[in-house]
Design a protein around this motif. Structure first.
Motif, PDB file in Angstrom:
ATOM      1  N   LEU A   1       0.822  -1.211   0.000  1.00  0.00           N
ATOM      2  CA  LEU A   1       0.000   0.000   0.000  1.00  0.00           C
ATOM      3  C   LEU A   1       0.858   1.264   0.000  1.00  0.00           C
ATOM      4  O   LEU A   1       0.523   2.257  -0.645  1.00  0.00           O
ATOM      5  N   VAL A   2       1.962   1.220   0.725  1.00  0.00           N
ATOM      6  CA  VAL A   2       2.813   2.402   0.851  1.00  0.00           C
ATOM      7  C   VAL A   2       3.660   2.635  -0.395  1.00  0.00           C
ATOM      8  O   VAL A   2       3.826   3.775  -0.845  1.00  0.00           O
ATOM      9  N   HIS A   3       4.195   1.558  -0.981  1.00  0.00           N
ATOM     10  CA  HIS A   3       5.186   1.707  -2.042  1.00  0.00           C
ATOM     11  C   HIS A   3       4.656   1.501  -3.455  1.00  0.00           C
ATOM     12  O   HIS A   3       5.414   1.687  -4.411  1.00  0.00           O
ATOM     13  N   ARG A   4       3.400   1.135  -3.624  1.00  0.00           N
ATOM     14  CA  ARG A   4       2.906   0.904  -4.969  1.00  0.00           C
ATOM     15  C   ARG A   4       2.866   2.212  -5.761  1.00  0.00           C
ATOM     16  O   ARG A   4       2.868   3.313  -5.197  1.00  0.00           O
ATOM     17  N   ASP A   5       2.779   2.090  -7.070  1.00  0.00           N
ATOM     18  CA  ASP A   5       2.672   3.266  -7.929  1.00  0.00           C
ATOM     19  C   ASP A   5       1.190   3.618  -8.082  1.00  0.00           C
ATOM     20  O   ASP A   5       0.469   3.000  -8.857  1.00  0.00           O
ATOM     21  N   TRP A   6       0.747   4.604  -7.310  1.00  0.00           N
ATOM     22  CA  TRP A   6      -0.667   4.981  -7.318  1.00  0.00           C
ATOM     23  C   TRP A   6      -1.068   5.743  -8.571  1.00  0.00           C
ATOM     24  O   TRP A   6      -2.261   5.976  -8.812  1.00  0.00           O
ATOM     25  N   SER A   7      -0.108   6.120  -9.389  1.00  0.00           N
ATOM     26  CA  SER A   7      -0.440   6.848 -10.614  1.00  0.00           C
ATOM     27  C   SER A   7      -0.908   5.921 -11.730  1.00  0.00           C
ATOM     28  O   SER A   7      -1.394   6.384 -12.760  1.00  0.00           O
ATOM     29  N   ILE A   8      -0.759   4.601 -11.539  1.00  0.00           N
ATOM     30  CA  ILE A   8      -1.200   3.637 -12.557  1.00  0.00           C
ATOM     31  C   ILE A   8      -2.715   3.501 -12.509  1.00  0.00           C
ATOM     32  O   ILE A   8      -3.278   3.067 -11.491  1.00  0.00           O
ATOM     33  N   GLY A   9      -3.379   3.869 -13.568  1.00  0.00           N
ATOM     34  CA  GLY A   9      -4.823   3.830 -13.771  1.00  0.00           C
ATOM     35  C   GLY A   9      -5.663   2.955 -12.877  1.00  0.00           C
ATOM     36  O   GLY A   9      -5.908   3.269 -11.718  1.00  0.00           O
ATOM     37  N   ASN A  10      -6.121   1.815 -13.431  1.00  0.00           N
ATOM     38  CA  ASN A  10      -7.068   0.968 -12.712  1.00  0.00           C
ATOM     39  C   ASN A  10      -6.428  -0.270 -12.095  1.00  0.00           C
ATOM     40  O   ASN A  10      -7.125  -1.220 -11.736  1.00  0.00           O
ATOM     41  N   ALA A  11      -5.127  -0.300 -11.980  1.00  0.00           N
ATOM     42  CA  ALA A  11      -4.439  -1.486 -11.463  1.00  0.00           C
ATOM     43  C   ALA A  11      -4.614  -1.594  -9.946  1.00  0.00           C
ATOM     44  O   ALA A  11      -4.298  -0.663  -9.207  1.00  0.00           O
ATOM     45  N   ARG A  12      -5.114  -2.734  -9.498  1.00  0.00           N
ATOM     46  CA  ARG A  12      -5.282  -2.984  -8.072  1.00  0.00           C
ATOM     47  C   ARG A  12      -4.129  -3.832  -7.546  1.00  0.00           C
ATOM     48  O   ARG A  12      -3.504  -4.574  -8.291  1.00  0.00           O
ATOM     49  N   ILE A  13      -3.886  -3.736  -6.260  1.00  0.00           N
ATOM     50  CA  ILE A  13      -2.998  -4.688  -5.594  1.00  0.00           C
ATOM     51  C   ILE A  13      -3.699  -6.039  -5.600  1.00  0.00           C
ATOM     52  O   ILE A  13      -4.885  -6.138  -5.268  1.00  0.00           O
TER      53      ILE A  13
END
Length: 304
Positions: free
Chosen positions: A140-152
């Protein structure tokens, strides 16, 4: 506002989210409990870089709000493999803290067991809690949140959990540095800081080490993998038994890989004699570590 932003070197989580009237009930409740905060006002939000007096709420603020519009977490409970889906839940459109808590609730639902002996009840976990919480928080902390609809993606299987986070390595980072815990500058430092203040992560750059340490006395170990677009962590199920002999461990690991195997296959793989293999299998069954199914020549063994 564009001129203001142009003169500042902002990370994605510090950029304006262009939304107003956000609410933060979960964040406020946790901060009250953790640091004794009375009211979550704009001054405190500014301190955490969730709000900027020049342009309003940041992306980090949006992620911690109940109006979070970023993609969340897709959790799938599988059977024996990825072809058998037992349950599925997508958690999003809520605070990233609620997403964290919901995923932890499902972890306890699927990987905890209770044992009653006399008047006492004990609860055991098939995967170290520290490892799951750390891997989830890191995603949650390190993911790239700028990527459109990609979920963890969180895949919960009988023998492991796989957590796949969107986005490869951040700038000036490689696999060696990342997986040796030299990740001292996180991709989303302001999200990381809130998680740190809430005690959801211990400190920057210790996540991988804490995951590995939680398995230090186990036969199986977690693994890490990275591609150009994802970073994944695999947390294997543990049996909580550290006193298996080397010969017993060999059979254990073989059955973990094969799921089911007959005595002859185990004997051939391990290089044991027939009598030794039979004795070891009987020992493991007596300890309730493995079971068997079938009759006569069709008997197969499996991990309990």
């Amino acid at each position: 506002m564009d001129m203001i932003l142009k003169d500042r070197n902002l990370t994605f989580d510090q950029l304006p989210c262009k939304k107003e009237d956000l609410t933060f009930p979960t964040l406020e409740k946790l901060l009250q409990k953790k640091i004794g905060l009375e009211t979550l006002g704009k001054d405190t939000m500014t301190t955490f870089d969730l709000y900027d007096k020049s342009y309003g709420y940041t992306n980090a603020g949006l992620l911690f709000s109940s109006e979070n519009s970023f993609p969340g977490v897709d959790i799938v409970r599988f059977g024996t493999d990825h072809n058998e889906i037992l349950a599925r839940r997508t958690v999003e459109k809520q605070s990233v803290l609620d997403i964290y808590n919901d995923a932890c609730d499902l972890f306890f639902l699927f990987y905890s067991s209770e044992r009653i002996e006399g008047m006492e009840r004990t609860v055991s976990l098939r995967i170290p809690e520290v490892a799951f919480r750390e891997a989830l928080a890191n995603a949650l902390v390190h993911r790239d949140w700028s990527i459109g609809n990609a979920r963890i993606q969180i895949a919960m299987l009988e023998d492991r959990i796989e957590i796949i986070s969107p986005g490869g390595f951040p700038e000036n980072m490689n696999e060696t540095l990342y997986f040796q815990d030299f990740y001292s500058v996180p991709r989303n430092p302001h999200i990381a800081y809130v998680f740190l203040r809430l005690g959801l992560i211990e400190r920057f750059g210790t996540g991988v080490r804490r995951i590995l340490n939680s398995y230090q006395n186990e036969i199986v170990k977690p693994s890490f993998h990275a591609t150009e677009n994802t970073i994944s962590v695999t947390l294997p199920v543990v049996n909580q038994l550290t006193d298996l002999s080397p010969e017993q461990q060999k059979i254990y690991l073989f059955l973990m890989e094969k799921k089911f195997a007959g005595r002859q296959a185990i004997e051939d793989h391990c290089g044991f004699s027939r009598s030794k293999t039979t004795n070891l299998l009987n020992q493991l069954m007596a300890a309730h570590i493995i079971g068997r199914t079938g009759n006569s020549r069709s008997v197969e063994y499996f991990l309990l």
